[in-house]
Design an enzyme around this catalytic site. Structure first.
Site, PDB file in Angstrom:
ATOM      1  N   HIS A   1       0.886  -1.098  -0.063  1.00 23.27           N
ATOM      2  CA  HIS A   1       0.105  -0.034  -0.160  1.00 23.27           C
ATOM      3  C   HIS A   1       0.783   1.243  -0.090  1.00 23.27           C
ATOM      4  CE1 HIS A   1      -3.101   2.742   1.104  1.00 23.27           C
ATOM      5  NE2 HIS A   1      -4.120   1.702   0.823  1.00 23.27           N
TER       6      HIS A   1
ATOM      7  N   ASP B   1      -7.926  -5.435  -0.475  1.00 23.32           N
ATOM      8  CA  ASP B   1      -8.362  -6.171  -1.649  1.00 23.32           C
ATOM      9  C   ASP B   1      -8.105  -7.649  -1.349  1.00 23.32           C
ATOM     10  OD1 ASP B   1      -7.517  -3.322  -3.157  1.00 23.32           O
ATOM     11  OD2 ASP B   1      -9.473  -4.335  -3.264  1.00 23.32           O
TER      12      ASP B   1
HETATM   13  C1  SDX Z   1      -6.265   0.044  -3.169  1.00 20.67           C
HETATM   14  O1  SDX Z   1      -4.528   4.463  -1.928  1.00 20.67           O
HETATM   15  C2  SDX Z   1      -5.396   3.800  -1.549  1.00 20.67           C
HETATM   16  O2  SDX Z   1      -5.737   4.056  -0.399  1.00 20.67           O
HETATM   17  C3  SDX Z   1      -5.993   2.791  -2.294  1.00 20.67           C
HETATM   18  C4  SDX Z   1      -6.836   1.743  -1.468  1.00 20.67           C
HETATM   19  C5  SDX Z   1      -8.266   2.564  -1.250  1.00 20.67           C
HETATM   20  O3  SDX Z   1      -8.855   2.247  -0.356  1.00 20.67           O
HETATM   21  O4  SDX Z   1      -8.544   3.295  -2.083  1.00 20.67           O
HETATM   22  O5  SDX Z   1      -6.215   1.162  -0.531  1.00 20.67           O
HETATM   23  C6  SDX Z   1      -7.168   0.661  -2.278  1.00 20.67           C
HETATM   24  O6  SDX Z   1      -5.938   0.292  -4.260  1.00 20.67           O
HETATM   25  C7  SDX Z   1      -5.569  -1.094  -2.406  1.00 20.67           C
HETATM   26  C8  SDX Z   1      -4.042  -1.587  -3.125  1.00 20.67           C
HETATM   27  C9  SDX Z   1      -4.528  -2.509  -4.162  1.00 20.67           C
HETATM   28  N1  SDX Z   1      -3.507  -3.053  -5.173  1.00 20.67           N
HETATM   29  C10 SDX Z   1      -2.869  -3.791  -4.922  1.00 20.67           C
HETATM   30  O7  SDX Z   1      -2.940  -4.812  -4.358  1.00 20.67           O
HETATM   31  C11 SDX Z   1      -1.893  -4.170  -6.344  1.00 20.67           C
HETATM   32  C12 SDX Z   1      -0.454  -4.721  -5.490  1.00 20.67           C
HETATM   33  N2  SDX Z   1       0.227  -3.509  -4.761  1.00 20.67           N
HETATM   34  C13 SDX Z   1       1.359  -2.859  -5.512  1.00 20.67           C
HETATM   35  O8  SDX Z   1       1.112  -2.790  -6.798  1.00 20.67           O
HETATM   36  C14 SDX Z   1       1.630  -1.668  -4.721  1.00 20.67           C
HETATM   37  O9  SDX Z   1       1.739  -1.964  -3.307  1.00 20.67           O
HETATM   38  C15 SDX Z   1       0.715  -0.700  -4.546  1.00 20.67           C
HETATM   39  C16 SDX Z   1       0.566  -0.027  -6.147  1.00 20.67           C
HETATM   40  C17 SDX Z   1      -0.439  -0.783  -3.970  1.00 20.67           C
HETATM   41  C18 SDX Z   1       1.496   0.610  -3.866  1.00 20.67           C
HETATM   42  O10 SDX Z   1       2.785   0.570  -4.430  1.00 20.67           O
HETATM   43  P1  SDX Z   1       4.050   1.765  -4.481  1.00 20.67           P
HETATM   44  O11 SDX Z   1       3.638   2.623  -3.126  1.00 20.67           O
HETATM   45  O12 SDX Z   1       3.948   2.579  -5.654  1.00 20.67           O
HETATM   46  O13 SDX Z   1       5.051   1.105  -4.071  1.00 20.67           O
HETATM   47  P2  SDX Z   1       6.058   0.262  -5.263  1.00 20.67           P
HETATM   48  O14 SDX Z   1       5.101  -0.414  -6.248  1.00 20.67           O
HETATM   49  O15 SDX Z   1       6.878   1.383  -5.527  1.00 20.67           O
HETATM   50  O16 SDX Z   1       6.750  -0.782  -4.335  1.00 20.67           O
HETATM   51  C19 SDX Z   1       7.750  -0.563  -3.494  1.00 20.67           C
HETATM   52  C20 SDX Z   1       8.604  -1.834  -3.155  1.00 20.67           C
HETATM   53  C21 SDX Z   1       8.861  -2.630  -4.730  1.00 20.67           C
HETATM   54  O17 SDX Z   1      10.013  -3.144  -4.149  1.00 20.67           O
HETATM   55  P3  SDX Z   1      11.530  -2.965  -5.018  1.00 20.67           P
HETATM   56  O18 SDX Z   1      11.248  -2.819  -6.504  1.00 20.67           O
HETATM   57  O19 SDX Z   1      11.726  -1.348  -4.494  1.00 20.67           O
HETATM   58  O20 SDX Z   1      12.275  -3.947  -4.573  1.00 20.67           O
HETATM   59  O21 SDX Z   1       7.654  -2.772  -2.774  1.00 20.67           O
HETATM   60  C22 SDX Z   1       7.511  -4.021  -3.605  1.00 20.67           C
HETATM   61  C23 SDX Z   1       7.739  -3.242  -4.927  1.00 20.67           C
HETATM   62  O22 SDX Z   1       8.243  -4.184  -6.031  1.00 20.67           O
HETATM   63  N3  SDX Z   1       6.062  -4.234  -3.776  1.00 20.67           N
HETATM   64  C24 SDX Z   1       5.601  -5.528  -3.976  1.00 20.67           C
HETATM   65  C25 SDX Z   1       4.268  -5.380  -3.875  1.00 20.67           C
HETATM   66  N4  SDX Z   1       3.888  -4.042  -3.683  1.00 20.67           N
HETATM   67  C26 SDX Z   1       5.087  -3.379  -3.444  1.00 20.67           C
HETATM   68  N5  SDX Z   1       6.136  -6.485  -4.550  1.00 20.67           N
HETATM   69  C27 SDX Z   1       5.535  -7.576  -4.897  1.00 20.67           C
HETATM   70  N6  SDX Z   1       3.889  -7.590  -4.500  1.00 20.67           N
HETATM   71  C28 SDX Z   1       3.404  -6.422  -4.109  1.00 20.67           C
HETATM   72  N7  SDX Z   1       2.051  -6.696  -4.063  1.00 20.67           N
END
Ligand code: SDX
Length: 385
Positions: A271, A322
């Protein structure tokens, strides 16, 4: 000669273009998220007590008015929401004629936009008219979702009974039978926990459209388009699709580690704001455990807990709203590609609350952009290129 990302000295600019991470773009009274503690409050009330004691309709009133209603006010809102559940003929005809294989979120986006054509106040962007339209949108989105699902399955679209809660009538219109108390309460809690969440991508979209003084139907339609994305609301459907790849012989640790090695994101985890357990995930985890065992699908919950453990050990990342909601919806017999539409029928309360707040102190939202491209090129006629 263009500038590469690495050459930019970001220190001279107030912000960096990393998805506006950490940027304070608005002030708001709608909700407070404490990402470090994993806490969420709607207009001062913590999500746990609202999920335990409130109703989705009462939460709508809270978000629109920033206070809880008294009995008379809640009764009046319930009556208004019940009276507005019908869909216009043109939308019903669309739901019957649209391609059965269309994505439910795409159909919801189109049908929501069509509601504007039938709304006598669609062009009126006053806060009074916008609140009335917010009520109509909140009342009608469930009927669009249920109507499309029945139509695509060759069933007759059912008119709302216009009694009881939004959760009750939605489950009736979806399944063709009046839901039991348990199912109604479960759906109501799902709507409460998904109603509002600060400046998430779809709410940001909604406010950005409002800020041009566009109408609330346009703002909600844009927000639906944003929530559709798998990095945002679309994650819950992706979670269920991932769980359906597993079976009792799957080595879940290897399955998840394999995805991580391939740099795949595990849907339902991580998140932008929460750096610990999403408080909604905590609540939905308990619901998933109870509901899955009620329908002899404990394996879904057990697999989910194994995935939580691997993600914590491998990436120190916790589940978000989710992740467990997928098991809850599945245990209720809801089709996975409907999950994000249900998220939308809850979040329409948060989107419209933010629309009203933006209206109350509006300024056009127009950030800057750092140009990296070529400069001062001479135009060359096409025969000489
Ligand atoms: C919702 O914003 C809100 O409030 C949203 C929400 C709401 O109520 O409206 O809460 C609802 O959208 C929840 C999120 C649902 N999405 C997912 O579950 C999709 C999977 N999650 C990721 O795509 C990610 O965690 C995000 C998009 C939710 C947040 O990503 P960020 O803050 O942009 O962080 P990032 O993608 O830059 O990740 C930081 C690190 C990375 O590692 P490195 O490349 O630095 O080594 O964390 C890793 C990422 O690879 N990472 C994950 C991961 N989420 C972050 N690795 C594997 N799986 C994941 N899910």
């Amino acid at each position: 000669m263009t500038t590469t990302e690495k050459e930019i000295d970001y220190s001279q600019y107030p912000y960096v273009d990393k998805g506006l991470e950490g940027i304070v773009a608005f002030s708001s009274r709608k909700s407070l998220i404490d990402g470090a503690k994993g806490e969420l409050y709607y207009a001062g009330y913590d999500i746990d007590s609202l999920a335990r004691h409130s109703t989705f309709e009462e939460v709508c009133f809270l978000l629109w008015n920033e206070r809880l209603p008294n009995k008379a006010e809640l009764h009046e809102l319930n009556e208004k929401l019940r009276s507005e559940r019908d869909l216009p003929e043109v939308v019903l005809n669309y739901l019957k004629s649209v391609n059965k294989d269309s994505e439910p979120m795409a159909v919801l986006r189109t049908a929501t936009s069509m509601l504007a054509d039938e709304d006598p106040e669609s062009a009126d962007t006053s806060s009074e008219a916008s609140l009335r339209k917010a009520i109509r949108l909140t009342a009608k989105l469930p009927a669009i979702i249920a109507g499309f699902d029945r139509s695509r399955n060759g069933k007759e679209i059912l008119s709302p009974l216009k009694k009881n809660s939004i959760a009750f009538d939605f489950l009736y219109m979806l399944n063709g039978e009046e839901p039991g108390e348990n199912a109604e309460r479960t759906m109501d809690v799902l709507l409460i926990t998904h109603a509002e969440h600060g400046m998430n991508a779809s709410t940001f979209t909604c406010r950005s459209i409002c800020a041009t003084m566009s109408d609330i139907h346009s703002a909600v339609t844009g927000a639906i388009g944003s929530l559709k994305g798998p990095l945002h609301g679309g994650a819950n459907t992706a979670v269920m699709n991932m769980l359906k790849e597993l079976d009792k012989d799957t080595d879940i640790v290897a399955f998840i580690k394999g995805k991580l090695e391939r740099k795949e994101k595990i849907m339902g985890f991580g998140h932008r704001v929460y750096k610990t357990y999403d408080p909604r995930a905590k609540f939905l985890r308990t619901m998933a455990k109870d509901l899955a065992s009620e329908v002899d699908m404990e394996y879904l919950y057990e697999w989910s807990e194994s995935i939580v453990k691997v993600m914590k050990e491998e990436k120190n990342i916790d589940p978000n709203v989710d992740f467990f909601s997928a098991t809850v919806y599945y245990s209720m017999g809801i089709q996975p590609d409907l999950y994000t539409t249900i998220f939308s029928m809850a979040r329409v309360s948060g989107w419209t609350a933010h629309y009203l707040e933006q209206l109350s102190k509006n300024r056009l939202i127009r950030p800057r952009v750092l140009y990296l491209g070529n400069e001062n090129l001479e135009y060359v006629p096409i025969d000489e290129r």
